[in-house]
Design a protein around this motif. Structure first.
Motif, PDB file in Angstrom:
ATOM      1  N   CYS A 100      14.797 -23.547  -3.789  1.00  0.00           N
ATOM      2  CA  CYS A 100      15.769 -24.410  -3.102  1.00  0.00           C
ATOM      3  C   CYS A 100      16.235 -25.588  -3.956  1.00  0.00           C
ATOM      4  N   PHE A 101      15.355 -26.072  -4.835  1.00  0.00           N
ATOM      5  CA  PHE A 101      15.671 -27.332  -5.511  1.00  0.00           C
ATOM      6  C   PHE A 101      15.597 -27.210  -7.029  1.00  0.00           C
ATOM      7  N   ARG A 102      16.253 -26.216  -7.594  1.00  0.00           N
ATOM      8  CA  ARG A 102      16.313 -26.126  -9.051  1.00  0.00           C
ATOM      9  C   ARG A 102      17.135 -27.299  -9.604  1.00  0.00           C
ATOM     10  N   ASP A 103      16.900 -27.635 -10.862  1.00  0.00           N
ATOM     11  CA  ASP A 103      17.609 -28.761 -11.490  1.00  0.00           C
ATOM     12  C   ASP A 103      19.115 -28.604 -11.309  1.00  0.00           C
ATOM     13  N   GLY A 104      19.738 -29.686 -10.901  1.00  0.00           N
ATOM     14  CA  GLY A 104      21.181 -29.661 -10.737  1.00  0.00           C
ATOM     15  C   GLY A 104      21.655 -29.198  -9.374  1.00  0.00           C
ATOM     16  N   TYR A 105      20.709 -28.721  -8.532  1.00  0.00           N
ATOM     17  CA  TYR A 105      21.098 -28.281  -7.182  1.00  0.00           C
ATOM     18  C   TYR A 105      21.537 -29.494  -6.373  1.00  0.00           C
ATOM     19  N   PRO A 106      22.770 -29.503  -5.851  1.00  0.00           N
ATOM     20  CA  PRO A 106      23.272 -30.735  -5.212  1.00  0.00           C
ATOM     21  C   PRO A 106      22.561 -31.104  -3.905  1.00  0.00           C
ATOM     22  N   TYR A 107      22.074 -30.096  -3.178  1.00  0.00           N
ATOM     23  CA  TYR A 107      21.413 -30.374  -1.893  1.00  0.00           C
ATOM     24  C   TYR A 107      19.909 -30.475  -2.148  1.00  0.00           C
ATOM     25  N   SER A 108      19.504 -31.555  -2.796  1.00  0.00           N
ATOM     26  CA  SER A 108      18.169 -31.593  -3.395  1.00  0.00           C
ATOM     27  C   SER A 108      17.105 -32.249  -2.524  1.00  0.00           C
ATOM     28  N   HIS A 109      17.463 -32.651  -1.282  1.00  0.00           N
ATOM     29  CA  HIS A 109      16.483 -33.329  -0.428  1.00  0.00           C
ATOM     30  C   HIS A 109      16.169 -32.479   0.805  1.00  0.00           C
ATOM     31  N   PRO A 110      14.885 -32.210   1.066  1.00  0.00           N
ATOM     32  CA  PRO A 110      14.537 -31.494   2.300  1.00  0.00           C
ATOM     33  C   PRO A 110      14.856 -32.382   3.500  1.00  0.00           C
ATOM     34  N   HIS A 111      15.510 -31.823   4.508  1.00  0.00           N
ATOM     35  CA  HIS A 111      15.891 -32.601   5.693  1.00  0.00           C
ATOM     36  C   HIS A 111      15.094 -32.143   6.916  1.00  0.00           C
ATOM     37  N   THR A 112      15.308 -30.891   7.333  1.00  0.00           N
ATOM     38  CA  THR A 112      14.622 -30.379   8.532  1.00  0.00           C
ATOM     39  C   THR A 112      14.193 -28.935   8.320  1.00  0.00           C
ATOM     40  N   LEU A 113      12.955 -28.647   8.709  1.00  0.00           N
ATOM     41  CA  LEU A 113      12.430 -27.286   8.722  1.00  0.00           C
ATOM     42  C   LEU A 113      12.560 -26.722  10.127  1.00  0.00           C
ATOM     43  N   PHE A 114      12.962 -25.458  10.232  1.00  0.00           N
ATOM     44  CA  PHE A 114      13.066 -24.793  11.532  1.00  0.00           C
ATOM     45  C   PHE A 114      12.126 -23.590  11.546  1.00  0.00           C
ATOM     46  N   PHE A 115      11.266 -23.541  12.545  1.00  0.00           N
ATOM     47  CA  PHE A 115      10.340 -22.420  12.695  1.00  0.00           C
ATOM     48  C   PHE A 115      10.671 -21.671  13.986  1.00  0.00           C
ATOM     49  N   PHE A 166       3.642 -27.827   6.734  1.00  0.00           N
ATOM     50  CA  PHE A 166       4.783 -27.485   5.873  1.00  0.00           C
ATOM     51  C   PHE A 166       5.727 -28.670   5.670  1.00  0.00           C
ATOM     52  N   ALA A 167       5.860 -29.538   6.682  1.00  0.00           N
ATOM     53  CA  ALA A 167       6.650 -30.771   6.475  1.00  0.00           C
ATOM     54  C   ALA A 167       5.970 -31.630   5.414  1.00  0.00           C
ATOM     55  N   PHE A 168       4.656 -31.753   5.529  1.00  0.00           N
ATOM     56  CA  PHE A 168       3.875 -32.495   4.527  1.00  0.00           C
ATOM     57  C   PHE A 168       4.023 -31.854   3.140  1.00  0.00           C
ATOM     58  N   GLY A 169       3.890 -30.526   3.077  1.00  0.00           N
ATOM     59  CA  GLY A 169       3.990 -29.822   1.796  1.00  0.00           C
ATOM     60  C   GLY A 169       5.322 -30.039   1.122  1.00  0.00           C
ATOM     61  N   ASN A 170       6.405 -29.953   1.883  1.00  0.00           N
ATOM     62  CA  ASN A 170       7.743 -30.178   1.328  1.00  0.00           C
ATOM     63  C   ASN A 170       7.912 -31.625   0.867  1.00  0.00           C
ATOM     64  N   VAL A 229      -1.004 -25.957   0.158  1.00  0.00           N
ATOM     65  CA  VAL A 229      -0.196 -25.292   1.177  1.00  0.00           C
ATOM     66  C   VAL A 229       0.886 -24.530   0.429  1.00  0.00           C
ATOM     67  N   ARG A 230       1.007 -23.239   0.755  1.00  0.00           N
ATOM     68  CA  ARG A 230       2.027 -22.448   0.067  1.00  0.00           C
ATOM     69  C   ARG A 230       2.470 -21.318   0.987  1.00  0.00           C
ATOM     70  N   GLY A 231       3.699 -20.885   0.780  1.00  0.00           N
ATOM     71  CA  GLY A 231       4.233 -19.798   1.585  1.00  0.00           C
ATOM     72  C   GLY A 231       5.693 -20.025   1.905  1.00  0.00           C
ATOM     73  N   VAL A 232       6.219 -19.205   2.786  1.00  0.00           N
ATOM     74  CA  VAL A 232       7.617 -19.331   3.220  1.00  0.00           C
ATOM     75  C   VAL A 232       7.669 -20.368   4.338  1.00  0.00           C
ATOM     76  N   SER A 233       8.450 -21.424   4.106  1.00  0.00           N
ATOM     77  CA  SER A 233       8.431 -22.549   5.050  1.00  0.00           C
ATOM     78  C   SER A 233       9.622 -22.502   6.003  1.00  0.00           C
ATOM     79  N   GLY A 234       9.708 -21.435   6.767  1.00  0.00           N
ATOM     80  CA  GLY A 234      10.751 -21.366   7.788  1.00  0.00           C
ATOM     81  C   GLY A 234      12.153 -21.413   7.196  1.00  0.00           C
ATOM     82  N   ILE A 235      13.084 -21.896   7.990  1.00  0.00           N
ATOM     83  CA  ILE A 235      14.465 -22.114   7.545  1.00  0.00           C
ATOM     84  C   ILE A 235      14.557 -23.599   7.187  1.00  0.00           C
ATOM     85  N   LEU A 236      15.008 -23.895   5.997  1.00  0.00           N
ATOM     86  CA  LEU A 236      15.028 -25.286   5.534  1.00  0.00           C
ATOM     87  C   LEU A 236      16.464 -25.783   5.402  1.00  0.00           C
ATOM     88  N   MET A 237      16.761 -26.873   6.108  1.00  0.00           N
ATOM     89  CA  MET A 237      18.055 -27.528   5.934  1.00  0.00           C
ATOM     90  C   MET A 237      17.887 -28.607   4.859  1.00  0.00           C
TER      91      MET A 237
END
Length: 313
Positions: A168-183, A206-210, A110-118
Motif C-alpha cells: 500500500c505504501f511504496r515510496d512515492g505512493y501519494p496516499y501514504s497515510h493509513p486512515h481507516t481499516l474495514f473488517f 491491526f490498527a496498532f500494527g498499521n 502482527v502480520r497478515g491481511v488487514s481488511g480493507i484499508l482506506m
C-alpha cells in the motif's frame, strides 16, 4: 482465556476509553454538515443489500455484508462535493501488514491481511491532547498473573523483524497515510465469524500494527514517545452490528509498562437496524409482518460517516 480486548491492550500498551472521541462526536453533532439529509439514502441502501440485491429470497450474509459496505462507502463519497479533499483517498484491498515490537522480554509481531484499508494523502490529526497523553503515564495496565498475556498467541520462529506496510505504501505512493481499516465478518455460518469481542481485539491489533509500521517508517526504529502521534481508525461489521474504533499511537517505547501509553476509543455493538424481514409472515392468509427493514438506527450510520469524514471536516 480472558477477553480479547483486554489482552490486546496489554500487548499494545494501550489505555481504553469507552465511546468515540470528541473530535468524531463533534462531526456527528454538527448540524451544518447535513448528515441527517443522508439518512433516507442510508435506509434505502440497507433495504437494497438485504432485500433487493440478490435473486435469492433471503440473501446470505456473505452476499449482503459486502454490498452494504460498498453502498455505505458510496454515500460517504457523496460528501466530496462539499469537501473536495475527500477525493484524496484510496481504498486498498488485501493489503498486507507486518509490525514487530518488544513487550517486556517477548518479541511480538502482527502480520497478515488487514481488511480493507482506506488510505489518505494526509494523516488524521491527533485526537488526544499532549496533556491527555501525558496523563496516561498514571494508567496501570492490567496484568493476568498467573496467566501469561501471550497464552493463546501462535509461536513462530522470526527470521526477520519486519515492519512493513505492504504494497500500500511504496515510496512515492501519494496516499501514504493509513486512515481507516474495514473488517467485514461476512461468513454465513456463525462459528466461522469472529465474535464481537474477538473482532474488536483483531481491529485493535491491526490498527496498532498499521500505526506502528507507519511510525517506524517516519521516525525510525528507536523506541520513543512520538512528537506527532499516529491515528488509525477501524470499523468492523457483520452486515448489521457495527464496531467503531479510533486508535492513537503515542509511543513506540513498548517494552516496559511504565511511561506514556497508547490510547484507543471503542464504541461497541451498534446495530444499524434491528431486523430485516426478507419473506412476509402470513397467518390465516393475513400478512402479519410485511417485508422490510425495521428499527433503523440513524446514529450508527452517522458514526460510520463521521469516521469517514474525520481528518477532513
Amino acid at each position: 482465556v480472558f477477553p480479547g480486548v483486554r489482552q490486546a491492550q496489554w500487548l499494545t500498551k494501550t489505555k481504553l476509553v469507552e465511546g468515540l472521541p470528541p473530535a468524531v462526536q463533534g462531526i456527528m453533532d454538527n448540524p451544518a454538515l447535513g448528515l441527517q439529509e443522508l439518512e433516507e439514502r442510508a435506509k434505502h441502501v440497507v433495504s437494497h443489500a438485504r432485500l433487493w440485491h440478490s435473486a435469492e429470497v433471503a440473501p446470505r450474509r456473505e452476499q449482503y455484508c459486502p454490498v452494504l459496505f460498498e453502498n455505505l462507502i458510496h454515500i460517504c463519497r457523496l460528501m466530496s462535493g462539499k469537501y473536495p479533499s475527500l477525493t484524496k483517498r484510496m481504498l486498498a484491498r488485501n493489503c498486507r501488514i507486518a509490525a514487530t515490537w518488544e513487550r517486556e522480554s517477548i518479541l511480538l509481531q502482527v502480520r497478515g491481511v488487514s481488511g480493507i484499508l482506506m488510505n489518505s494523502m494526509t494523516p488524521i490529526p491527533p485526537v488526544a491532547s499532549k496533556e491527555e497523553i501525558l496523563a496516561t503515564t498514571e494508567y496501570v495496565l492490567e496484568t493476568f498473573y498467573p496467566i501469561a498475556p501471550t497464552i493463546d498467541l501462535q509461536e513462530v520462529n522470526v527470521y526477520k523483524e519486519l515492519n512493513d506496510t505492504g504494497q500500500c505504501f511504496r515510496d512515492g505512493y501519494p496516499y501514504s497515510h493509513p486512515h481507516t481499516l474495514f473488517f467485514l465478518e461476512s461468513a454465513n455460518v456463525r462459528t466461522n465469524r469472529f465474535r464481537p469481542e474477538q473482532l474488536r481485539a483483531k481491529m485493535l491489533m491491526f490498527a496498532f500494527g498499521n500505526a506502528l509500521a507507519k511510525a517506524k517508517a517516519l521516525h525510525g526504529n528507536d523506541p520513543k514517545v512520538l512528537e506527532q502521534p499516529v491515528v488509525v481508525q477501524s470499523i468492523g461489521t457483520d452486515g448489521q452490528l457495527f464496531q467503531f474504533m479510533v486508535f492513537q499511537l503515542n509511543t513506540t517505547d513498548l517494552v516496559s509498562n511504565d511511561g506514556v501509553k497508547n490510547l484507543v476509543w471503542i464504541d461497541s455493538d451498534q446495530n444499524l437496524y434491528e431486523r430485516a424481514q426478507c419473506v412476509p409472515e402470513v397467518k390465516k392468509r393475513v400478512v402479519t409482518k410485511p417485508t422490510g427493514i425495521s428499527g433503523f438506527q440513524p446514529d450508527t450510520f452517522k458514526k460510520f460517516l463521521a469516521l469517514y469524514l474525520h481528518g477532513t471536516v
